[in-house]
Design a protein around this motif. Sequence first.
Motif, PDB file in Angstrom:
ATOM      1  N   GLN A   1      -3.679  -9.081   9.574  1.00 53.02           N
ATOM      2  CA  GLN A   1      -2.657  -9.514   8.631  1.00 53.02           C
ATOM      3  C   GLN A   1      -2.044 -10.849   9.042  1.00 53.02           C
ATOM      4  O   GLN A   1      -1.812 -11.722   8.207  1.00 53.02           O
ATOM      5  N   ARG A   2      -1.814 -11.023  10.334  1.00 54.05           N
ATOM      6  CA  ARG A   2      -1.218 -12.270  10.809  1.00 54.05           C
ATOM      7  C   ARG A   2      -2.157 -13.450  10.565  1.00 54.05           C
ATOM      8  O   ARG A   2      -1.737 -14.517  10.114  1.00 54.05           O
ATOM      9  N   GLN A   3      -3.439 -13.255  10.853  1.00 53.67           N
ATOM     10  CA  GLN A   3      -4.399 -14.320  10.615  1.00 53.67           C
ATOM     11  C   GLN A   3      -4.519 -14.628   9.124  1.00 53.67           C
ATOM     12  O   GLN A   3      -4.693 -15.780   8.719  1.00 53.67           O
ATOM     13  N   TYR A   4      -4.420 -13.582   8.323  1.00 55.95           N
ATOM     14  CA  TYR A   4      -4.507 -13.728   6.868  1.00 55.95           C
ATOM     15  C   TYR A   4      -3.318 -14.514   6.318  1.00 55.95           C
ATOM     16  O   TYR A   4      -3.455 -15.335   5.412  1.00 55.95           O
ATOM     17  N   LEU A   5      -2.130 -14.296   6.884  1.00 57.37           N
ATOM     18  CA  LEU A   5      -0.913 -14.927   6.374  1.00 57.37           C
ATOM     19  C   LEU A   5      -0.834 -16.416   6.683  1.00 57.37           C
ATOM     20  O   LEU A   5      -0.346 -17.201   5.864  1.00 57.37           O
ATOM     21  N   LEU A   6      -1.285 -16.807   7.862  1.00 53.58           N
ATOM     22  CA  LEU A   6      -1.122 -18.192   8.299  1.00 53.58           C
ATOM     23  C   LEU A   6      -1.753 -19.168   7.305  1.00 53.58           C
ATOM     24  O   LEU A   6      -2.920 -19.041   6.935  1.00 53.58           O
TER      25      LEU A   6
ATOM     26  N   GLU B   1      -9.130  -4.736   3.981  1.00 51.71           N
ATOM     27  CA  GLU B   1      -8.944  -5.852   3.052  1.00 51.71           C
ATOM     28  C   GLU B   1      -7.601  -6.558   3.221  1.00 51.71           C
ATOM     29  O   GLU B   1      -7.371  -7.605   2.624  1.00 51.71           O
ATOM     30  N   VAL B   2      -6.713  -5.973   4.006  1.00 47.11           N
ATOM     31  CA  VAL B   2      -5.346  -6.473   4.157  1.00 47.11           C
ATOM     32  C   VAL B   2      -4.745  -6.679   2.763  1.00 47.11           C
ATOM     33  O   VAL B   2      -4.253  -7.751   2.424  1.00 47.11           O
ATOM     34  N   ALA B   3      -4.802  -5.622   1.952  1.00 44.67           N
ATOM     35  CA  ALA B   3      -4.357  -5.717   0.563  1.00 44.67           C
ATOM     36  C   ALA B   3      -3.336  -4.636   0.254  1.00 44.67           C
ATOM     37  O   ALA B   3      -3.367  -3.541   0.825  1.00 44.67           O
ATOM     38  N   ASN B   4      -2.426  -4.965  -0.658  1.00 46.98           N
ATOM     39  CA  ASN B   4      -1.437  -4.004  -1.138  1.00 46.98           C
ATOM     40  C   ASN B   4      -2.062  -3.214  -2.283  1.00 46.98           C
ATOM     41  O   ASN B   4      -2.406  -3.769  -3.325  1.00 46.98           O
ATOM     42  N   CYS B   5      -2.214  -1.904  -2.095  1.00 45.87           N
ATOM     43  CA  CYS B   5      -2.876  -1.057  -3.089  1.00 45.87           C
ATOM     44  C   CYS B   5      -1.895  -0.368  -4.026  1.00 45.87           C
ATOM     45  O   CYS B   5      -2.298   0.456  -4.848  1.00 45.87           O
ATOM     46  N   GLY B   6      -0.611  -0.680  -3.907  1.00 43.20           N
ATOM     47  CA  GLY B   6       0.386  -0.051  -4.762  1.00 43.20           C
ATOM     48  C   GLY B   6       1.450   0.653  -3.942  1.00 43.20           C
ATOM     49  O   GLY B   6       1.408   0.651  -2.711  1.00 43.20           O
ATOM     50  N   GLN B   7       2.394   1.272  -4.624  1.00 39.74           N
ATOM     51  CA  GLN B   7       3.488   1.972  -3.954  1.00 39.74           C
ATOM     52  C   GLN B   7       3.391   3.476  -4.156  1.00 39.74           C
ATOM     53  O   GLN B   7       2.906   3.949  -5.186  1.00 39.74           O
ATOM     54  N   VAL B   8       3.853   4.217  -3.149  1.00 38.79           N
ATOM     55  CA  VAL B   8       3.877   5.677  -3.248  1.00 38.79           C
ATOM     56  C   VAL B   8       4.924   6.087  -4.279  1.00 38.79           C
ATOM     57  O   VAL B   8       6.086   5.686  -4.190  1.00 38.79           O
ATOM     58  N   LYS B   9       4.505   6.879  -5.246  1.00 41.27           N
ATOM     59  CA  LYS B   9       5.408   7.326  -6.305  1.00 41.27           C
ATOM     60  C   LYS B   9       5.965   8.713  -6.033  1.00 41.27           C
ATOM     61  O   LYS B   9       7.148   8.979  -6.261  1.00 41.27           O
ATOM     62  N   SER B  10       5.122   9.623  -5.556  1.00 42.55           N
ATOM     63  CA  SER B  10       5.572  10.995  -5.321  1.00 42.55           C
ATOM     64  C   SER B  10       4.604  11.720  -4.396  1.00 42.55           C
ATOM     65  O   SER B  10       3.511  11.225  -4.103  1.00 42.55           O
ATOM     66  N   LEU B  11       5.021  12.908  -3.941  1.00 42.19           N
ATOM     67  CA  LEU B  11       4.208  13.737  -3.057  1.00 42.19           C
ATOM     68  C   LEU B  11       3.673  14.926  -3.842  1.00 42.19           C
ATOM     69  O   LEU B  11       4.384  15.511  -4.659  1.00 42.19           O
TER      70      LEU B  11
ATOM     71  N   ARG C   1      12.119 -11.080  13.269  1.00 45.73           N
ATOM     72  CA  ARG C   1      13.458 -10.913  13.850  1.00 45.73           C
ATOM     73  C   ARG C   1      14.483 -10.492  12.808  1.00 45.73           C
ATOM     74  O   ARG C   1      15.406  -9.741  13.109  1.00 45.73           O
ATOM     75  N   LYS C   2      14.304 -10.968  11.579  1.00 48.08           N
ATOM     76  CA  LYS C   2      15.270 -10.683  10.515  1.00 48.08           C
ATOM     77  C   LYS C   2      14.863  -9.478   9.664  1.00 48.08           C
ATOM     78  O   LYS C   2      15.457  -9.218   8.621  1.00 48.08           O
ATOM     79  N   ASP C   3      13.843  -8.743  10.107  1.00 43.54           N
ATOM     80  CA  ASP C   3      13.392  -7.538   9.399  1.00 43.54           C
ATOM     81  C   ASP C   3      12.927  -7.860   7.975  1.00 43.54           C
ATOM     82  O   ASP C   3      13.180  -7.113   7.037  1.00 43.54           O
ATOM     83  N   LYS C   4      12.226  -9.002   7.825  1.00 42.94           N
ATOM     84  CA  LYS C   4      11.726  -9.420   6.516  1.00 42.94           C
ATOM     85  C   LYS C   4      10.215  -9.665   6.546  1.00 42.94           C
ATOM     86  O   LYS C   4       9.670 -10.312   5.653  1.00 42.94           O
ATOM     87  N   TYR C   5       9.551  -9.129   7.565  1.00 44.39           N
ATOM     88  CA  TYR C   5       8.117  -9.379   7.731  1.00 44.39           C
ATOM     89  C   TYR C   5       7.300  -8.818   6.569  1.00 44.39           C
ATOM     90  O   TYR C   5       6.424  -9.489   6.019  1.00 44.39           O
ATOM     91  N   VAL C   6       7.589  -7.571   6.184  1.00 48.56           N
ATOM     92  CA  VAL C   6       6.823  -6.957   5.097  1.00 48.56           C
ATOM     93  C   VAL C   6       7.059  -7.698   3.786  1.00 48.56           C
ATOM     94  O   VAL C   6       6.127  -7.939   3.013  1.00 48.56           O
ATOM     95  N   GLU C   7       8.313  -8.089   3.525  1.00 51.49           N
ATOM     96  CA  GLU C   7       8.605  -8.830   2.294  1.00 51.49           C
ATOM     97  C   GLU C   7       7.837 -10.148   2.268  1.00 51.49           C
ATOM     98  O   GLU C   7       7.326 -10.561   1.218  1.00 51.49           O
ATOM     99  N   LEU C   8       7.720 -10.800   3.418  1.00 53.81           N
ATOM    100  CA  LEU C   8       6.957 -12.044   3.487  1.00 53.81           C
ATOM    101  C   LEU C   8       5.485 -11.788   3.185  1.00 53.81           C
ATOM    102  O   LEU C   8       4.862 -12.529   2.416  1.00 53.81           O
ATOM    103  N   THR C   9       4.916 -10.736   3.768  1.00 54.47           N
ATOM    104  CA  THR C   9       3.485 -10.466   3.565  1.00 54.47           C
ATOM    105  C   THR C   9       3.159 -10.162   2.109  1.00 54.47           C
ATOM    106  O   THR C   9       2.051 -10.440   1.645  1.00 54.47           O
ATOM    107  N   LEU C  10       4.111  -9.601   1.378  1.00 58.69           N
ATOM    108  CA  LEU C  10       3.853  -9.207  -0.008  1.00 58.69           C
ATOM    109  C   LEU C  10       4.155 -10.317  -1.011  1.00 58.69           C
ATOM    110  O   LEU C  10       3.980 -10.126  -2.215  1.00 58.69           O
ATOM    111  N   ASN C  11       4.592 -11.473  -0.521  1.00 56.46           N
ATOM    112  CA  ASN C  11       4.973 -12.559  -1.429  1.00 56.46           C
ATOM    113  C   ASN C  11       4.355 -13.885  -1.007  1.00 56.46           C
ATOM    114  O   ASN C  11       5.043 -14.890  -0.808  1.00 56.46           O
ATOM    115  N   THR C  12       3.025 -13.878  -0.861  1.00 53.70           N
ATOM    116  CA  THR C  12       2.282 -15.099  -0.569  1.00 53.70           C
ATOM    117  C   THR C  12       1.046 -15.169  -1.460  1.00 53.70           C
ATOM    118  O   THR C  12       0.607 -14.160  -2.012  1.00 53.70           O
TER     119      THR C  12
END
Length: 249
Positions: free
Chosen positions: A198-203, A17-27, A236-247
């Motif tokens: 993910q790249r196709q989804y972002l464009l 789904e190219v979806a963010n399902c949440g963040q890991v909280k603990s093990l 290049r600026k190590d901000k790829y993940v931040e970009l994907t999560l904010n569109t």
Amino acid sequence: MKRSREIVGLPVISISEVANCGQVKSLLVNAQKGAVDFLIIEREAWYAECRLVAFPDIVGIGIDALTVETASKVTLLSGSTEALDLLNEHVGVIGTRLMTKRGNLVGVVSEIGVATNSGKITGCEWIPAGQDAPAGVIPSEQIITFGRNFIVVTDHFMDNLRSSFSNGSSTAPPPSYPSAGPAVETKSDPLKFFEQQQRQYLLGRKVTKQIVAADGQVIAEPGQSVTHEMIELAVRKDKYVELTLNTSE
């Protein structure tokens, strides 16, 4: 191998789904196996039930994200009797006191190493009693029992102490980042296929937050459409993940 702090906080991304399902909280540790069996995922809302991912359902654990095949792999905690039993055992490992087989308290565990292919705990970082800094890593072969209140180690564990988690184990290759050009990978490699999707989804999607690099360069402004050039700059600026999560669409 990953340290626990390299896993906790990662976004869980579904490949299909190219979806963010949440963040890991603990093990969630299985004391008998000496392994991480589940990852607890943050609640979607304060009133919602906790969720989890079984370790065998993880496709990969990278620097920026943890991936699963589909969002259905993130399930409700109440649906797993095994996970509920482990929660009741409450074996946290980190912060637990270390005791030798002869009954001598020798310090506490400050961190653990986790094998990314199996969840096995590869070692425990040891802070000696009366000290603040770690003195080394106790390999799993020197650990006898994981318990709720104590972790029991061999009497001669210090003879086999490692200087770090990577000492004595193979080193993983450096991570690869998606290129700005069209992707040509196939579904035979799930991680590469995820990058392609993910790249196709972002464009063409709209940026919802200003993305700024560590050096102050603005990568994207709210309302802008995502382009190949923007993705390349974010990589290049190590901000790829931040970009994907904010569109948004």
